[in-house]
Scaffold this motif. Structure first.
Motif, PDB file in Angstrom:
ATOM      1  N   SER A 147     122.170  57.245  60.455  1.00 45.70           N
ATOM      2  CA  SER A 147     121.037  56.305  60.338  1.00 45.70           C
ATOM      3  C   SER A 147     121.467  54.852  60.577  1.00 45.70           C
ATOM      4  CB  SER A 147     120.388  56.433  58.947  1.00 45.70           C
ATOM      5  OG  SER A 147     119.887  57.722  58.752  1.00 45.70           O
ATOM      6  N   LEU A 148     122.155  54.631  61.700  1.00 47.13           N
ATOM      7  CA  LEU A 148     122.633  53.282  62.038  1.00 47.13           C
ATOM      8  C   LEU A 148     121.550  52.437  62.699  1.00 47.13           C
ATOM      9  CD1 LEU A 148     126.173  54.237  63.449  1.00 47.13           C
ATOM     10  CD2 LEU A 148     125.590  53.418  61.152  1.00 47.13           C
ATOM     11  N   HIS A 149     120.554  53.104  63.291  1.00 46.89           N
ATOM     12  CA  HIS A 149     119.488  52.384  64.003  1.00 46.89           C
ATOM     13  C   HIS A 149     118.152  52.704  63.328  1.00 46.89           C
ATOM     14  CE1 HIS A 149     122.551  51.757  67.067  1.00 46.89           C
ATOM     15  NE2 HIS A 149     122.778  53.061  67.038  1.00 46.89           N
ATOM     16  N   THR A 150     117.729  51.833  62.447  1.00 52.32           N
ATOM     17  CA  THR A 150     116.523  52.103  61.651  1.00 52.32           C
ATOM     18  C   THR A 150     115.469  51.011  61.797  1.00 52.32           C
ATOM     19  OG1 THR A 150     117.465  50.998  59.712  1.00 52.32           O
ATOM     20  CG2 THR A 150     117.852  53.364  59.924  1.00 52.32           C
ATOM     21  N   VAL A 151     114.268  51.349  61.362  1.00 50.21           N
ATOM     22  CA  VAL A 151     113.170  50.393  61.322  1.00 50.21           C
ATOM     23  C   VAL A 151     112.382  50.658  60.040  1.00 50.21           C
ATOM     24  CG1 VAL A 151     111.637  51.921  62.644  1.00 50.21           C
ATOM     25  CG2 VAL A 151     111.153  49.475  62.549  1.00 50.21           C
ATOM     26  N   THR A 152     111.912  49.588  59.414  1.00 53.09           N
ATOM     27  CA  THR A 152     111.144  49.733  58.177  1.00 53.09           C
ATOM     28  C   THR A 152     109.656  49.621  58.473  1.00 53.09           C
ATOM     29  OG1 THR A 152     112.941  48.793  56.861  1.00 53.09           O
ATOM     30  CG2 THR A 152     110.750  48.816  55.861  1.00 53.09           C
ATOM     31  N   ILE A 153     108.912  50.651  58.092  1.00 55.67           N
ATOM     32  CA  ILE A 153     107.450  50.653  58.253  1.00 55.67           C
ATOM     33  C   ILE A 153     106.846  50.285  56.900  1.00 55.67           C
ATOM     34  CG2 ILE A 153     105.425  52.017  58.896  1.00 55.67           C
ATOM     35  CD1 ILE A 153     107.295  53.851  60.471  1.00 55.67           C
ATOM     36  N   PRO A 154     106.099  49.176  56.827  1.00 52.34           N
ATOM     37  CA  PRO A 154     105.532  48.730  55.540  1.00 52.34           C
ATOM     38  C   PRO A 154     104.767  49.837  54.811  1.00 52.34           C
ATOM     39  CG  PRO A 154     105.154  47.085  57.243  1.00 52.34           C
ATOM     40  CD  PRO A 154     105.711  48.290  57.933  1.00 52.34           C
ATOM     41  N   LYS A 155     105.048  49.972  53.501  1.00 45.64           N
ATOM     42  CA  LYS A 155     104.386  50.922  52.607  1.00 45.64           C
ATOM     43  C   LYS A 155     104.657  52.396  52.930  1.00 45.64           C
ATOM     44  CE  LYS A 155     100.603  47.755  51.410  1.00 45.64           C
ATOM     45  NZ  LYS A 155      99.146  47.567  51.320  1.00 45.64           N
ATOM     46  N   ILE A 156     105.495  52.640  53.917  1.00 42.05           N
ATOM     47  CA  ILE A 156     105.810  54.029  54.270  1.00 42.05           C
ATOM     48  C   ILE A 156     107.291  54.333  54.046  1.00 42.05           C
ATOM     49  CG2 ILE A 156     105.869  55.751  56.133  1.00 42.05           C
ATOM     50  CD1 ILE A 156     103.393  54.481  57.305  1.00 42.05           C
ATOM     51  N   GLY A 157     108.162  53.471  54.585  1.00 36.46           N
ATOM     52  CA  GLY A 157     109.588  53.663  54.358  1.00 36.46           C
ATOM     53  C   GLY A 157     110.424  53.260  55.552  1.00 36.46           C
ATOM     54  N   THR A 158     111.717  53.521  55.452  1.00 36.88           N
ATOM     55  CA  THR A 158     112.664  53.191  56.517  1.00 36.88           C
ATOM     56  C   THR A 158     113.061  54.464  57.256  1.00 36.88           C
ATOM     57  OG1 THR A 158     113.535  51.344  55.223  1.00 36.88           O
ATOM     58  CG2 THR A 158     114.901  52.156  57.032  1.00 36.88           C
ATOM     59  N   TYR A 159     112.948  54.411  58.588  1.00 38.19           N
ATOM     60  CA  TYR A 159     113.224  55.591  59.409  1.00 38.19           C
ATOM     61  C   TYR A 159     114.109  55.237  60.581  1.00 38.19           C
ATOM     62  CZ  TYR A 159     109.387  57.706  56.785  1.00 38.19           C
ATOM     63  OH  TYR A 159     108.595  58.186  55.777  1.00 38.19           O
ATOM     64  N   SER A 160     114.845  56.234  61.041  1.00 37.62           N
ATOM     65  CA  SER A 160     115.664  56.069  62.235  1.00 37.62           C
ATOM     66  C   SER A 160     114.749  55.935  63.456  1.00 37.62           C
ATOM     67  CB  SER A 160     116.583  57.276  62.411  1.00 37.62           C
ATOM     68  OG  SER A 160     117.191  57.261  63.692  1.00 37.62           O
ATOM     69  N   TRP A 161     115.178  55.118  64.412  1.00 37.75           N
ATOM     70  CA  TRP A 161     114.391  54.944  65.641  1.00 37.75           C
ATOM     71  C   TRP A 161     114.217  56.288  66.364  1.00 37.75           C
ATOM     72  CZ3 TRP A 161     111.063  51.667  67.380  1.00 37.75           C
ATOM     73  CH2 TRP A 161     111.104  50.321  66.979  1.00 37.75           C
ATOM     74  N   THR A 162     115.194  57.176  66.226  1.00 35.98           N
ATOM     75  CA  THR A 162     115.085  58.480  66.898  1.00 35.98           C
ATOM     76  C   THR A 162     113.888  59.271  66.373  1.00 35.98           C
ATOM     77  OG1 THR A 162     116.615  59.459  65.284  1.00 35.98           O
ATOM     78  CG2 THR A 162     117.564  58.666  67.344  1.00 35.98           C
ATOM     79  N   VAL A 163     113.602  59.132  65.064  1.00 35.65           N
ATOM     80  CA  VAL A 163     112.452  59.821  64.459  1.00 35.65           C
ATOM     81  C   VAL A 163     111.146  59.243  65.001  1.00 35.65           C
ATOM     82  CG1 VAL A 163     111.206  60.248  62.292  1.00 35.65           C
ATOM     83  CG2 VAL A 163     113.699  60.436  62.361  1.00 35.65           C
ATOM     84  N   ILE A 164     111.081  57.897  65.073  1.00 40.62           N
ATOM     85  CA  ILE A 164     109.877  57.223  65.586  1.00 40.62           C
ATOM     86  C   ILE A 164     109.592  57.648  67.025  1.00 40.62           C
ATOM     87  CG2 ILE A 164     108.775  54.997  66.016  1.00 40.62           C
ATOM     88  CD1 ILE A 164     109.394  55.363  63.077  1.00 40.62           C
ATOM     89  N   ILE A 165     110.627  57.574  67.853  1.00 42.17           N
ATOM     90  CA  ILE A 165     110.467  57.913  69.274  1.00 42.17           C
ATOM     91  C   ILE A 165     110.127  59.390  69.452  1.00 42.17           C
ATOM     92  CG2 ILE A 165     111.677  58.072  71.492  1.00 42.17           C
ATOM     93  CD1 ILE A 165     113.327  55.596  70.539  1.00 42.17           C
ATOM     94  N   ALA A 166     110.834  60.258  68.704  1.00 39.60           N
ATOM     95  CA  ALA A 166     110.588  61.708  68.819  1.00 39.60           C
ATOM     96  C   ALA A 166     109.151  62.061  68.438  1.00 39.60           C
ATOM     97  CB  ALA A 166     111.565  62.483  67.938  1.00 39.60           C
ATOM     98  N   SER A 167     108.632  61.452  67.350  1.00 37.78           N
ATOM     99  CA  SER A 167     107.264  61.769  66.909  1.00 37.78           C
ATOM    100  C   SER A 167     106.232  61.287  67.911  1.00 37.78           C
ATOM    101  CB  SER A 167     106.997  61.153  65.533  1.00 37.78           C
ATOM    102  OG  SER A 167     107.031  59.749  65.592  1.00 37.78           O
ATOM    103  N   LEU A 168     106.482  60.125  68.515  1.00 32.92           N
ATOM    104  CA  LEU A 168     105.542  59.575  69.501  1.00 32.92           C
ATOM    105  C   LEU A 168     105.517  60.428  70.769  1.00 32.92           C
ATOM    106  CD1 LEU A 168     103.607  57.262  70.191  1.00 32.92           C
ATOM    107  CD2 LEU A 168     105.559  55.981  71.090  1.00 32.92           C
ATOM    108  N   VAL A 169     106.697  60.748  71.295  1.00 34.82           N
ATOM    109  CA  VAL A 169     106.782  61.571  72.511  1.00 34.82           C
ATOM    110  C   VAL A 169     106.174  62.948  72.257  1.00 34.82           C
ATOM    111  CG1 VAL A 169     108.366  62.737  74.098  1.00 34.82           C
ATOM    112  CG2 VAL A 169     108.796  60.366  73.424  1.00 34.82           C
ATOM    113  N   LEU A 170     106.494  63.532  71.104  1.00 36.89           N
ATOM    114  CA  LEU A 170     105.982  64.865  70.766  1.00 36.89           C
ATOM    115  C   LEU A 170     104.459  64.875  70.690  1.00 36.89           C
ATOM    116  CD1 LEU A 170     106.656  67.788  69.892  1.00 36.89           C
ATOM    117  CD2 LEU A 170     106.672  66.960  67.547  1.00 36.89           C
ATOM    118  N   ALA A 171     103.877  63.865  70.026  1.00 35.47           N
ATOM    119  CA  ALA A 171     102.415  63.799  69.886  1.00 35.47           C
ATOM    120  C   ALA A 171     101.737  63.695  71.256  1.00 35.47           C
ATOM    121  CB  ALA A 171     102.032  62.608  69.011  1.00 35.47           C
ATOM    122  N   ILE A 172     102.319  62.914  72.161  1.00 31.21           N
ATOM    123  CA  ILE A 172     101.742  62.738  73.504  1.00 31.21           C
ATOM    124  C   ILE A 172     101.810  64.053  74.286  1.00 31.21           C
ATOM    125  CG2 ILE A 172     102.057  61.601  75.738  1.00 31.21           C
ATOM    126  CD1 ILE A 172     103.013  59.116  74.159  1.00 31.21           C
TER     127      ILE A 172
END
Length: 472
Positions: A185-210
């Protein structure tokens, strides 16, 4: 308060997925196996032949092979990799033996489900097929049982939207991608009121949903066309590497088989009591086997009903091959790999880490490549499960809403949103509720299979008598 609710839900879950349900499903498989005269042995070569030989005639929306691939897309999932590892670690190597036994009996169950799905399906003016447990309950058992069909359809919608179709699979994909590309978890981003996540999780969820949205908007034909390409592709890759692992350790296979059989009946002899009793091995093996191949849950016949065929028996045989491929082939290979390499005995690892350890230590290739291959298999397995369960849920909703197309379209978009937010859903109650609904689906379906066992036996007898007459 939340602790009390979670404890209550876990108690319900343990009851639903406990011994009674497993006994019911296994008893149903044994009953059908006896009534059909060990059909899963006698007719397996014919079933495998018909699996890839489509009928030119017959009503339906997609080919028999495409319908099978749609069903396999939902059944071949994380359970084949993670579920087997969990079963072997919790119940010892003997769990794999009981998983195979459950699958053997489940082949008769899956055959019966596929046969009844085609026999009692309904075709509308657009040649749109609607079938599955809700129709063979209503039409096979009679209108007075329609309430049972409605209950099944309701549970089917809930399972797809809240559990096995979305959150569990999306989390599996996000975790697999993160563990490979950003394990620390070296590359993370904090989403207000939700939590801190790895960029890989953010990108994977977006690509998967599309990607999921692009496939689902096309309906059953697009789901089937994607499934009949992706499912064989991902299954072949996984089988090739599993076979390679087994061949590279071929001298260890006889000892591994002996260990599995011994542990099935006397776990203490293998693990010194660590794995528990024979009941523990049986419970873990049967539960994971049912969860993996879904025989008895009533999901696969929803896909089988869309097949272009005029013979219910033929589609029943094709459906039966799904359980053979899913559990007797793929799960057995996973289990053998884990036992051969001793991965189940390594302390401090669980779930997918166990299978990863087996691949990394059993294959003569760099560990990073083995981990990458397994990650790809997990991603594809989970992705196709998302597609398959959307189809199941939509058909259940279509039945509940009396074919209301607007309701189905709205549901489809809610499903896509659920896929997108899946990686951020970590509330344990969500998983437990999903597991409960999954188990509850089986109850109406198994009642119908017991009630209609005579119909299945008669259809089978008449079909093969007619085939024999043609030959003469």
């Amino acid at each position: 308060m939340w602790t009390t609710i979670n404890e209550f839900l876990k108690a319900v879950d343990n009851f639903v997925w406990g011994v009674p349900l497993m006994v019911l499903i296994m008893a149903g498989g044994l009953y059908l196996t006896i009534r059909l005269g060990l059909l899963q042995i006698q007719r397996l070569p014919l079933a495998l032949k018909w699996m890839i030989k489509n009928e030119e005639e017959g009503e339906g929306e997609v080919s028999s092979f495409a319908a099978l691939c749609t069903a396999l897309s939902a059944t071949i999932g994380t359970g084949n990799i993670v579920g087997v590892a969990t079963a072997v670690c919790a119940g010892g190597p003997g769990a794999l033996f009981w998983m195979i036994v459950a699958a053997f009996l489940g082949m008769a169950t899956k055959y019966s489900e596929g046969l009844l799905a085609v026999k009692y399906r309904v075709m509308d003016e657009d040649n749109h097929a609607l079938g599955g447990p809700f129709y063979y309950i209503e039409q096979g058992m009679g209108k007075k049982w329609k309430w049972l069909a409605k209950i099944f359809a309701f549970f089917g919608v809930c399972v797809g939207l809240f559990g096995i179709g979305t959150f569990t699979q999306v989390n599996g994909i996000a975790s697999a991608v993160k563990n490979f590309f950003d394990p620390d978890s070296l590359h993370t981003v904090t989403i207000p009121k939700i939590g801190t996540y790895s960029w890989t999780v953010i990108i994977a969820s977006l690509v998967l949903a599309i990607v999921v949205a692009l496939v689902l908007i096309g309906g059953i034909k697009r789901i089937a066309s994607v499934s009949q390409v992706v499912v064989p592709f991902m299954a072949v890759i996984y089988i090739v590497f599993s076979v390679a692992l087994i061949l590279c350790n071929i001298t260890s296979v006889p000892a591994a088989v002996v260990t599995i059989v011994k542990a099935a009946f006397n776990p203490q002899a293998i693990a010194g009591g660590v794995a528990g009793s024979m009941i523990v091995a049986m419970q873990n093996g049967v539960a994971r086997g049912i969860f993996s191949n879904e025989a008895g849950l009533g999901s696969a016949p929803i896909a089988a009903a869309a097949a272009q065929t005029k013979e219910p028996v033929r589609q029943g045989l094709v459906s039966m091959t799904g359980t053979f491929i899913d559990t007797i082939v793929i799960c057995t290979m996973t289990g053998l790999s884990i036992v051969i390499t001793g991965a189940w005995q390594v302390p401090g690892i669980e779930g997918v880490q166990v299978t990863t350890y087996a691949f990394q230590n059993g294959l003569p290739i760099p560990a990073q490549i083995s981990a990458f291959i397994l990650m790809l298999c997990l991603v594809f397995f989970a992705f196709t499960t998302i597609l398959g369960w959307d189809y199941y849920s939509e058909r259940c909703l279509e039945y509940l809403s009396n074919k209301n197309k607007t309701a189905v379209k709205v549901f489809r978009w809610i499903y896509i949103i659920a896929v997108f937010i899946g990686p951020y859903m970590t509330v344990s109650a969500v998983w437990t509720i999903a597991d409960i609904f999954n188990g509850l689906m089986a109850l109406p379906n198994m009642i119908a299979l017991f009630a209609l066992g005579g119909v299945v036996a008669k259809e089978t007898k008449d079909f093969f008598a007619a085939e024999k007459h043609k030959e003469n």
